[in-house]
Write an enzyme that holds these catalytic residues in place. Structure first.
Site, PDB file in Angstrom:
ATOM      1  CG  ASP A  51      -0.372  -0.099   2.514  1.00  0.00           C
ATOM      2  OD1 ASP A  51       0.866  -0.175   2.597  1.00  0.00           O
ATOM      3  OD2 ASP A  51      -1.121  -0.080   3.514  1.00  0.00           O
ATOM      4  CB  SER A  52       4.597   1.737  -0.102  1.00  0.00           C
ATOM      5  OG  SER A  52       4.836   0.541  -0.812  1.00  0.00           O
ATOM      6  CG  ASP A  90       0.380  -4.089   2.059  1.00  0.00           C
ATOM      7  OD1 ASP A  90       0.508  -4.980   2.919  1.00  0.00           O
ATOM      8  OD2 ASP A  90       1.220  -3.193   1.878  1.00  0.00           O
ATOM      9  CE  LYS A 120       3.157  -6.035   3.757  1.00  0.00           C
ATOM     10  NZ  LYS A 120       2.681  -4.879   4.561  1.00  0.00           N
ATOM     11  CD  GLU A 122       0.334  -1.603   7.904  1.00  0.00           C
ATOM     12  OE1 GLU A 122      -0.076  -0.832   8.800  1.00  0.00           O
ATOM     13  OE2 GLU A 122       0.889  -1.204   6.869  1.00  0.00           O
ATOM     14  CD  GLU A 189       7.700  -0.427   7.764  1.00  0.00           C
ATOM     15  OE1 GLU A 189       6.765  -1.149   7.360  1.00  0.00           O
ATOM     16  OE2 GLU A 189       7.893   0.731   7.346  1.00  0.00           O
TER      17      GLU A 189
HETATM   18  O1  KIV Z   1       3.588  -1.152   1.642  1.00  0.00           O
HETATM   19  C1  KIV Z   1       4.785  -1.505   1.700  1.00  0.00           C
HETATM   20  O2  KIV Z   1       5.600  -1.185   0.833  1.00  0.00           O
HETATM   21  C2  KIV Z   1       5.195  -2.322   2.844  1.00  0.00           C
HETATM   22  C3  KIV Z   1       6.655  -2.623   2.992  1.00  0.00           C
HETATM   23  C4  KIV Z   1       7.385  -1.423   3.439  1.00  0.00           C
HETATM   24  C5  KIV Z   1       6.892  -3.785   3.866  1.00  0.00           C
HETATM   25  O3  KIV Z   1       4.386  -2.717   3.626  1.00  0.00           O
END
Ligand code: KIV
Length: 271
Positions: A51-52, A90, A120, A122, A189
């Site tokens: 989600d980056s 994510d 993934k 969090e 992280e």
């Molecule tokens: O969204 C992302 O890029 C991440 C990584 C930094 C692990 O969750």
């Protein structure tokens, strides 16, 4: 697609075997077809549609605004470029915190609409019911502990997490809960290297670190950061492997200059 072709070469089982053999896992993010194709062909084991994307693709300050539809668009594009790596997507903010049914519905949409391999999420104890429910539907889940950017407004800072004993203990407990719930790996992280090493030793599933030292079973970076496309983000943990910001800027400047002085296109570049 044949049944054999439907399963990519890197599977969750293979990641466990890599941990057992002491073979490090290389993970990078990707958000589009062309980048994913390069990243996959270069030998990365796990591609994260993170989600980056909210930051590096859409220009948002935080990861919170990205939607499930946007993540699905990015993930579909990535999957079309990948033949070998495991593709993890994510679950974005607001698509799993409500309750485990909401979380399962979001994970199912990702798996059905993108053909990715896993999701993934969090968090630890707070979201464990959602993790269990998604896994019981046959969807592999990667955990994410430590600095969890979707909680930035709670933390108030992007600095190192779990430096205090109480937060470190909670992280260790959460890591065990995620493993017991059936997660196939956990991202750690921005936590102290010694804590990441302890978690890595205690868990039988792989840990993937970002800013968590060298003892984790694998490493992950945001592809725009390690390629130097972004140049305004320089945390200590980031190693830049290229200066694509510089390369791209000078290429575009040359193009602009060539157009202005009528050098482009030349006779060989026309019909
Ligand atoms: O969204 C992302 O890029 C991440 C990584 C930094 C692990 O969750």
């Amino acid at each position: 697609m044949s049944v054999a072709g439907a399963v990519r070469a890197v599977t969750t089982l293979r990641l466990t075997e890599m941990k057992q053999r002491g073979e490090k896992i290389a993970m990078l993010t990707s958000y589009d077809y062309s980048t994913a194709k390069i990243v996959d062909a270069a030998g990365v084991d796990v591609i994260l549609v993170g989600d980056s994307a909210a930051n590096v693709m859409a220009g948002y300050e935080t990861t919170l605004p990205i939607t499930l539809d946007m993540m699905i668009y990015h993930a579909r594009s990535v999957v079309r470029g990948v033949t070998r790596a495991l593709v993890v997507v994510d679950l974005p903010f607001g698509t799993y915190q409500g309750n485990s049914k909401v979380a399962l519905d979001s994970a199912i949409r990702i798996m059905k609409e993108t053909e990715a391999d896993a999701v993934k999420i969090e968090g630890g104890e707070e979201i464990i019911e959602s993790v269990q429910r998604i896994i019981s539907a046959g969807i592999p889940v990667m955990g994410h502990l430590g600095l969890t950017p979707q909680s930035i407004h709670k933390f108030g800072t992007y600095s190192v997490r779990a430096k205090e004993e109480a937060e470190a203990q909670k992280l260790i407990n959460d890591a065990h809960l995620l493993e017991q719930a059936g997660c196939f790996a956990v991202v750690l992280e921005k936590i102290p290297a010694a804590l990441a090493e302890r978690v890595t030793t205690e868990l039988s599933i792989p840990t993937i670190g970002i800013g968590a030292g060298g003892a984790t079973d694998g490493q992950v970076l945001v592809v725009h950061d390690m390629l130097g496309i972004t140049n305004d983000f320089s945390p200590r943990f980031l190693r830049r492997y290229a200066d694509l910001h510089g390369v791209m800027t000078s290429a575009v400047e040359s193009y602009v200059a060539d157009v202005k002085r009528r050098d482009f296109p030349n006779e060989k570049e026309q019909y």
